[in-house]
Design a protein around this motif. Structure first.
Motif, PDB file in Angstrom:
ATOM      1  N   TYR A 208      77.163  53.237  10.246  1.00  0.00           N
ATOM      2  CA  TYR A 208      75.902  53.695  10.262  1.00  0.00           C
ATOM      3  C   TYR A 208      75.772  55.022  11.016  1.00  0.00           C
ATOM      4  O   TYR A 208      76.783  55.677  11.445  1.00  0.00           O
TER       5      TYR A 208
ATOM      6  N   ASN B 224      79.700  46.214  22.040  1.00  0.00           N
ATOM      7  CA  ASN B 224      78.490  47.139  22.628  1.00  0.00           C
ATOM      8  C   ASN B 224      77.477  46.283  23.244  1.00  0.00           C
ATOM      9  O   ASN B 224      76.996  46.497  24.125  1.00  0.00           O
TER      10      ASN B 224
ATOM     11  N   GLY C  66      80.554  62.063  19.560  1.00  0.00           N
ATOM     12  CA  GLY C  66      78.926  62.019  19.581  1.00  0.00           C
ATOM     13  C   GLY C  66      78.419  63.405  19.202  1.00  0.00           C
ATOM     14  O   GLY C  66      79.124  64.582  19.733  1.00  0.00           O
TER      15      GLY C  66
ATOM     16  N   ARG D 294      77.406  65.213  22.358  1.00  0.00           N
ATOM     17  CA  ARG D 294      78.100  65.562  23.037  1.00  0.00           C
ATOM     18  C   ARG D 294      78.938  66.762  22.728  1.00  0.00           C
ATOM     19  O   ARG D 294      78.967  68.071  23.458  1.00  0.00           O
TER      20      ARG D 294
ATOM     21  N   SER E 121      73.455  61.140  24.131  1.00  0.00           N
ATOM     22  CA  SER E 121      73.308  60.338  23.002  1.00  0.00           C
ATOM     23  C   SER E 121      71.927  60.953  22.235  1.00  0.00           C
ATOM     24  O   SER E 121      71.137  61.477  23.148  1.00  0.00           O
TER      25      SER E 121
END
Ligand code: PDD
Length: 286
Positions: A37, A158, A209, A212, A246
């Motif tokens: 996803y 998670n 990320g 990131r 994020s």
């Protein structure tokens, strides 16, 4: 609430209302978490860093042997159409690709993959609070698998670890693997020590990320030195500033770890975190 304000969905090849029952029980996403996803933030009707998300989606799909039923350009066109149809200016696009719809059997079925998508409103106020005031976290063993660079639908470790943090009365948890901090339950993490930004290298043990990557390129522009290397909980506790990165939360300071105050410098005007937050906001679509 009307469909316009709730958002919109796409599944099995057509746009549907969010609550329309269109996915059969035999979708492998349900039964095996067999898929991948992405989450994209839409600002003022424009998807932010769309191309980077599409490329990561493609890498995740290839890593588990999934073939999309259309070209990547076709996927971009679908996302853009969904955003327009949603009539939302501030939203999050979630899309996933499952291995397909087939009677339950561990072996890969010879069926087409199944792409589904939602566009939903995003309530930025809860994120604004943590961006401004910071978040409290605990450290927790990284109980995930070896291939964390794949944005897999399998998020059980998670969600369990996030709930453990909430049950402990804090915002989130950071994973610790083999004595080193890897990342948060749904974010990457970095620390500032003596003016240098230190973050876990983009190995198979973290998600690579998009935020990131954006932060690292901003550091180059701002003249902030970066070292991509692993760090221990002890090093983290003595950092000047600590923050998560994020898509939805963007850049948010961490101010407490396992009940101990840390990195409070991040909250001061002119801190590295504050500079990165302003630089990030400046990159958002107008
Ligand atoms: N999570 N690490 C993990 C484990 C994540 O789940 C995420 C994102 C990130 C940050 O990646 P990015 O900057 O590309 O959003 C790091 C998304 C937002 C989610 O699962 O909702």
């Amino acid at each position: 609430m009307s469909i316009e304000t709730d958002g919109i969905a796409y599944a099995r090849g057509r746009f549907v209302a969010l609550d329309e029952p269109v996915i059969p029980i035999d979708d492998r996403a349900h039964q095996f978490g067999d898929g991948i996803y992405e989450v994209i933030r839409v600002y003022r009707g424009k998807p932010h860093l769309l191309e980077a998300h599409i490329q990561r989606f493609d890498r995740s799909a290839k890593a588990i042997g999934l073939t999309l039923d259309r070209s990547l350009d076709g996927l971009v066109a679908l996302i853009e159409e969904a955003i327009v149809r949603s009539q939302l200016q501030e939203s999050q696009v979630y899309f996933q690709l499952s291995r397909g719809i087939a009677r339950r059997d561990h072996a890969y079925p010879a069926v087409p993959t199944h792409l589904s998508l939602t566009v939903r409103p995003v309530d930025d106020s809860k994120f604004t609070a943590v961006r401004e005031r910071g978040q409290r976290v605990i450290l927790s063993p990284d109980i995930r698998w070896q291939l964390c660079f794949i944005k897999s639908l399998n998020l059980l470790p998670n969600v369990m670890t996030k709930q453990k943090a909430l049950d402990a009365g804090v915002n989130d948890a950071l994973f610790v693997r083999d004595g080193f901090i890897t990342e948060g339950t749904s974010s990457n993490v970095a620390m500032i020590k003596d003016g240098m930004l230190i973050t876990h290298p983009a190995t198979e043990h973290i998600l690579h990320g998009i935020t990131r990557a954006s932060v690292l390129s901003m550091c180059a522009d701002l003249g902030i030195a970066v070292e991509e290397k692993r760090f221990t909980p002890t090093e983290l506790m003595t950092a000047d500033e600590i923050f998560t990165m994020s898509t939805l939360t963007e850049i948010a300071p961490i101010i407490e770890i396992d009940g101990q105050a840390v990195g409070l410098k991040a909250l001061s005007p002119g801190s590295v975190v504050r500079r990165l937050q302003s630089a990030y906001t400046a990159t958002l679509p107008l």
